[in-house]
Design an enzyme around this catalytic site. Sequence first.
Site, PDB file in Angstrom:
ATOM      1  N   ASP A  78      19.431  47.903  -6.551  1.00 17.66           N
ATOM      2  CA  ASP A  78      17.966  47.811  -6.406  1.00 17.66           C
ATOM      3  C   ASP A  78      17.372  47.929  -7.808  1.00 17.66           C
ATOM      4  O   ASP A  78      17.563  48.947  -8.482  1.00 17.66           O
ATOM      5  CB  ASP A  78      17.500  48.983  -5.526  1.00 17.66           C
ATOM      6  CG  ASP A  78      15.993  49.031  -5.363  1.00 17.66           C
ATOM      7  OD1 ASP A  78      15.535  49.731  -4.446  1.00 17.66           O
ATOM      8  OD2 ASP A  78      15.286  48.366  -6.147  1.00 17.66           O
ATOM      9  N   VAL A 124      10.877  41.475  -4.778  1.00 19.74           N
ATOM     10  CA  VAL A 124      10.997  42.340  -5.970  1.00 19.74           C
ATOM     11  C   VAL A 124       9.627  42.838  -6.409  1.00 19.74           C
ATOM     12  O   VAL A 124       9.423  43.998  -6.730  1.00 19.74           O
ATOM     13  CB  VAL A 124      11.627  41.534  -7.133  1.00 19.74           C
ATOM     14  CG1 VAL A 124      11.508  42.258  -8.452  1.00 19.74           C
ATOM     15  CG2 VAL A 124      13.070  41.223  -6.857  1.00 19.74           C
ATOM     16  N   ASP A 125       8.642  41.936  -6.377  1.00 23.16           N
ATOM     17  CA  ASP A 125       7.274  42.240  -6.819  1.00 23.16           C
ATOM     18  C   ASP A 125       6.729  43.433  -6.018  1.00 23.16           C
ATOM     19  O   ASP A 125       6.248  44.424  -6.576  1.00 23.16           O
ATOM     20  CB  ASP A 125       6.404  40.999  -6.572  1.00 23.16           C
ATOM     21  CG  ASP A 125       5.164  40.938  -7.446  1.00 23.16           C
ATOM     22  OD1 ASP A 125       4.440  39.944  -7.348  1.00 23.16           O
ATOM     23  OD2 ASP A 125       4.926  41.896  -8.214  1.00 23.16           O
ATOM     24  N   SER A 138      13.337  33.681  -8.812  1.00 28.83           N
ATOM     25  CA  SER A 138      13.039  32.446  -8.061  1.00 28.83           C
ATOM     26  C   SER A 138      13.967  32.156  -6.892  1.00 28.83           C
ATOM     27  O   SER A 138      13.756  31.152  -6.185  1.00 28.83           O
ATOM     28  CB  SER A 138      13.029  31.206  -8.969  1.00 28.83           C
ATOM     29  OG  SER A 138      11.837  31.138  -9.708  1.00 28.83           O
ATOM     30  N   THR A 139      14.996  32.978  -6.642  1.00 29.20           N
ATOM     31  CA  THR A 139      15.964  32.631  -5.583  1.00 29.20           C
ATOM     32  C   THR A 139      15.622  33.259  -4.241  1.00 29.20           C
ATOM     33  O   THR A 139      16.395  33.158  -3.292  1.00 29.20           O
ATOM     34  CB  THR A 139      17.390  33.064  -5.993  1.00 29.20           C
ATOM     35  OG1 THR A 139      17.418  34.490  -6.141  1.00 29.20           O
ATOM     36  CG2 THR A 139      17.813  32.397  -7.280  1.00 29.20           C
ATOM     37  N   GLY A 140      14.460  33.884  -4.125  1.00 28.50           N
ATOM     38  CA  GLY A 140      14.022  34.432  -2.831  1.00 28.50           C
ATOM     39  C   GLY A 140      12.955  33.536  -2.238  1.00 28.50           C
ATOM     40  O   GLY A 140      13.218  32.386  -1.856  1.00 28.50           O
ATOM     41  N   ALA A 141      11.746  34.039  -2.250  1.00 28.33           N
ATOM     42  CA  ALA A 141      10.618  33.279  -1.663  1.00 28.33           C
ATOM     43  C   ALA A 141      10.449  31.910  -2.314  1.00 28.33           C
ATOM     44  O   ALA A 141       9.993  30.949  -1.693  1.00 28.33           O
ATOM     45  CB  ALA A 141       9.328  34.086  -1.809  1.00 28.33           C
ATOM     46  N   TYR A 142      10.868  31.805  -3.597  1.00 29.89           N
ATOM     47  CA  TYR A 142      10.670  30.528  -4.306  1.00 29.89           C
ATOM     48  C   TYR A 142      11.823  29.551  -4.081  1.00 29.89           C
ATOM     49  O   TYR A 142      11.852  28.467  -4.667  1.00 29.89           O
ATOM     50  CB  TYR A 142      10.410  30.787  -5.788  1.00 29.89           C
ATOM     51  CG  TYR A 142       8.991  31.287  -6.098  1.00 29.89           C
ATOM     52  CD1 TYR A 142       8.061  31.492  -5.070  1.00 29.89           C
ATOM     53  CD2 TYR A 142       8.582  31.568  -7.392  1.00 29.89           C
ATOM     54  CE1 TYR A 142       6.784  31.936  -5.339  1.00 29.89           C
ATOM     55  CE2 TYR A 142       7.299  32.020  -7.676  1.00 29.89           C
ATOM     56  CZ  TYR A 142       6.413  32.190  -6.631  1.00 29.89           C
ATOM     57  OH  TYR A 142       5.130  32.635  -6.910  1.00 29.89           O
TER      58      TYR A 142
END
Length: 181
Positions: A16, A39-40, A127-131
């Site tokens: 984490d 993450v944000d 960028s590999t989650g929501a994006y």
Amino acid sequence: MQAKVNNAKLSLIRGDITQQDTEAIVNAANTSLLGGGGVDGAIHRAGGPEILEECKKIRVRQGECPTGEAVITTGGKLKAKYVIHTVGPVWSGGNQDENLLLAHAYRNSLTLAKNKGIRSISFPSISTGAYRFPIHNAAWIALSTVRDFLKEHDFEEVRFVLFSDGDLKAYEEIWQKVSGE
Ligand code: APR
């Protein structure tokens, strides 16, 4: 997994990012700098309101953070002293300069850290989650951009903090190829 690039340690771990003790951690933010999910959301929750307050001051000074750019704030209540907020590209098929913009996000974060005298930094998989950026492409861009930066600049540690075994495995596989290039 750990490797050396020049005098720097490159680490790939499962974990984490809000728990990391590197001097800075990198946030996968959006252009508004006003927080979000993933993450944000985790960083703002763990670091507390000071971080958002500084983000708002940055917005007043210079407006939103364009994709590929990076800004720095306090780490608030985090172990890390600083949070570097960068904005990765949204994946839209690969013909909108996504690869270049993702490389810029990593390089601009590292440059900001260097200019601040920061010597250890943790990255999430930007960028590999929501994006929706494909993980293997993203790992290749992330690891080759970091490798090239560490060849030019003296650093203590760059740590990639992956949030799943699958993502860690992807980064480890890609590192075998990138490091052998
Ligand atoms: N520590 C490390 N990695 C994490 C954590 C965490 N606490 N939480 C999520 N991740 C991982 C996700 O599993 C993913 O692999 O970070 C990676 C990036 O996912 P997102 O956080 O969704 O970031 P991104 O794909 O860049 O999308 C950014 O999402 O949260 C919003 O405000 C943010 O609009 C922006 C967008």
